[in-house]
Design an enzyme around this catalytic site. Sequence first.
Site, mmCIF file in Angstrom:
data_model
loop_
_atom_site.group_PDB
_atom_site.id
_atom_site.type_symbol
_atom_site.label_atom_id
_atom_site.label_comp_id
_atom_site.label_asym_id
_atom_site.label_seq_id
_atom_site.Cartn_x
_atom_site.Cartn_y
_atom_site.Cartn_z
ATOM 1 C CG HIS A 52 18.968 28.681 14.709
ATOM 2 N ND1 HIS A 52 19.106 27.310 14.680
ATOM 3 C CD2 HIS A 52 19.174 29.056 16.010
ATOM 4 C CE1 HIS A 52 19.410 26.878 15.889
ATOM 5 N NE2 HIS A 52 19.442 27.906 16.718
ATOM 6 C CB SER A 53 15.396 28.718 16.907
ATOM 7 O OG SER A 53 14.680 28.377 18.071
ATOM 8 C CG MET A 54 10.612 32.927 16.099
ATOM 9 S SD MET A 54 10.464 34.447 17.090
ATOM 10 C CE MET A 54 11.393 35.598 16.052
#
Length: 250
Positions: free
Chosen positions: A93-95
Site C-alpha cells: 500500500h502506497s510506498m
Amino acid sequence: MPLSSPSPYLTRHTRPQRPERRLVCFPHAGGAASFFRPWSRYAGPSVELVAAQYPGRENRFREALIPEMDSLASAIADELLALPPLPTVFFGHSMGAAVAYETLGRLQQAGGAVHITRLCVSGRSPDGAAAPALRTDEEVVEAVRSLGGTQAAVFDDPDLRELLLPVIRNDYHLIDAYRRRTDVPLLRADVHALTGDRDPQVSPDEAARWSAVTSGAFTLTVLEGDHFYLVPAVERVARIAMEPAQPLPV
C-alpha cells in the site's frame, strides 16, 4: 513448510502447520508490519500471512533507518529468497506498493520469483505523485494529514510526534527520491491495482498505469474512500489479496 527461521524483515501473522499459499504485505510510509495484523482473521487455515518490517519501527525501533529504495528492496528480497517456495501474492500500500514492485523485480532478476503469481498495488501509481525534492518536517506532517487515516492523529501528541516523525520523514524522503526504472524487464506475475475513489494521491486512471509493468493479466479495482480506503474496507481488500492465484505459465 511454515516460515522457519526468524527474520527481522519478515513478521509472520499466521502460522499454518501446512501452508499452501503465502501473502506478503508491504506497509505504507511510516507504517509497520502490525498494520496488517487484522488481516489474519480473514486468512484461511492454509494461508501464511507475512508482513515486511522496515527498520526503525516496532521491534526494530533501535535499528538505523534505510534512506533509499535500492537497499530496502534488496534486503527484503534476500530474506524472501531464503523462504521455502509457496505460491505467493505480494500486497503493498502506497510506498509499500513501490517497495513490493521493486522487491519482486529483484526476485525475478535472481530467478526466485517463479512462485509469485500476483502483485497487488494499492494507493499508488507506478511513478507516484510529483513531490518536492526535500520536505520540511511541517510539510511531512501536512502531507500525512492530507491523506486521512488514523496515522495523522499521532501528530496531536507531542511525545508521539517526536517518537514517530523521524520514521515518517525518512520514508517520505525515500519515496520522494525514488524513480521507477523503465528499462527493466516486465514482470511475469499478474498485477491487481486497487485505489480509493477519493484518494488525493492517485486517480483510477493513474492506478491503471500499472498495466504497463507486466506481461501478465491486469485488474483494476476502485473502492469507496480516500487514501486509506483499505481500513474500513479491510475484509474486502484482504480477501481480494488472498484469492488463490493461477500458477504462472511454464
